[in-house]
Design a protein around this motif. Structure first.
Motif, mmCIF file in Angstrom:
data_model
loop_
_atom_site.group_PDB
_atom_site.id
_atom_site.type_symbol
_atom_site.label_atom_id
_atom_site.label_comp_id
_atom_site.label_asym_id
_atom_site.label_seq_id
_atom_site.Cartn_x
_atom_site.Cartn_y
_atom_site.Cartn_z
ATOM 1 N N GLU A 117 54.502 25.643 18.678
ATOM 2 C CA GLU A 117 53.564 26.732 18.421
ATOM 3 C C GLU A 117 54.085 27.503 17.217
ATOM 4 O O GLU A 117 55.287 27.599 17.018
ATOM 5 C CB GLU A 117 53.501 27.713 19.595
ATOM 6 C CG GLU A 117 53.023 27.160 20.890
ATOM 7 C CD GLU A 117 53.166 28.203 21.984
ATOM 8 O OE1 GLU A 117 52.512 29.265 21.863
ATOM 9 O OE2 GLU A 117 53.940 27.964 22.910
ATOM 10 N N PRO A 158 50.458 22.324 16.394
ATOM 11 C CA PRO A 158 49.475 23.223 15.792
ATOM 12 C C PRO A 158 49.019 22.718 14.425
ATOM 13 O O PRO A 158 49.812 22.200 13.645
ATOM 14 C CB PRO A 158 50.243 24.535 15.643
ATOM 15 C CG PRO A 158 51.654 24.104 15.453
ATOM 16 C CD PRO A 158 51.816 22.872 16.318
ATOM 17 N N ARG A 175 44.512 22.510 16.923
ATOM 18 C CA ARG A 175 45.692 21.738 17.321
ATOM 19 C C ARG A 175 45.379 20.250 17.172
ATOM 20 O O ARG A 175 44.227 19.852 17.184
ATOM 21 C CB ARG A 175 46.089 22.059 18.765
ATOM 22 C CG ARG A 175 46.438 23.552 18.946
ATOM 23 C CD ARG A 175 47.107 23.840 20.249
ATOM 24 N NE ARG A 175 48.423 23.254 20.388
ATOM 25 C CZ ARG A 175 49.551 23.764 19.900
ATOM 26 N NH1 ARG A 175 49.541 24.865 19.186
ATOM 27 N NH2 ARG A 175 50.708 23.161 20.110
#
Length: 121
Positions: free
Chosen positions: A115, A36, A43
């Motif tokens: 993430e 990320p 991203r």
């Protein structure tokens, strides 16, 4: 890979990030890691893209992340609760001190994705 070995890999990645040792951190990642861009949005994919993102980030902000808790998820992912302290890279002025969660996937002893999740409740 055992849970302990996975945690060791992630701990080493956090240590390398905090030391600004980009090469050491990248060695722990899959060549096509999916990462990320929490600072700018979106991203980045691949070690070179992660390195470029971090270099840009380190020019503006100085962040440190300290893992506090590892949770091994039923689907094989690992969620890490971290304390994240962010300062201005030039003035060292504090910008934030929060807890966030990072969710990882590892394959073949390498980080393949991460993430950023909402703050722990």
């Amino acid at each position: 890979m055992t849970e302990s070995e996975a945690e060791d890999i992630l701990r080493a990645a956090y240590e390398a990030f905090n030391a600004r040792d980009i090469d050491a951190a990248l060695e722990l990642m899959h060549p096509k890691v999916d990462w990320p861009n929490a600072w700018e949005g979106g991203r980045v994919v691949g070690r070179d893209s992660v390195a470029a993102y971090w270099r840009r980030q380190f020019e503006s902000i100085s962040s440190a992340v300290e893992p506090e808790h590892y949770r091994h998820e039923p689907d094989g992912g690992i969620t890490v609760t971290v304390r994240q302290v962010v300062n201005d890279a030039t003035t060292k002025e504090a910008q934030s001190d929060t807890r966030v969660r990072h969710r990882y996937r590892l394959e073949d002893d390498l980080i393949v994705s991460m993430e950023v999740l909402e703050a722990p409740g």
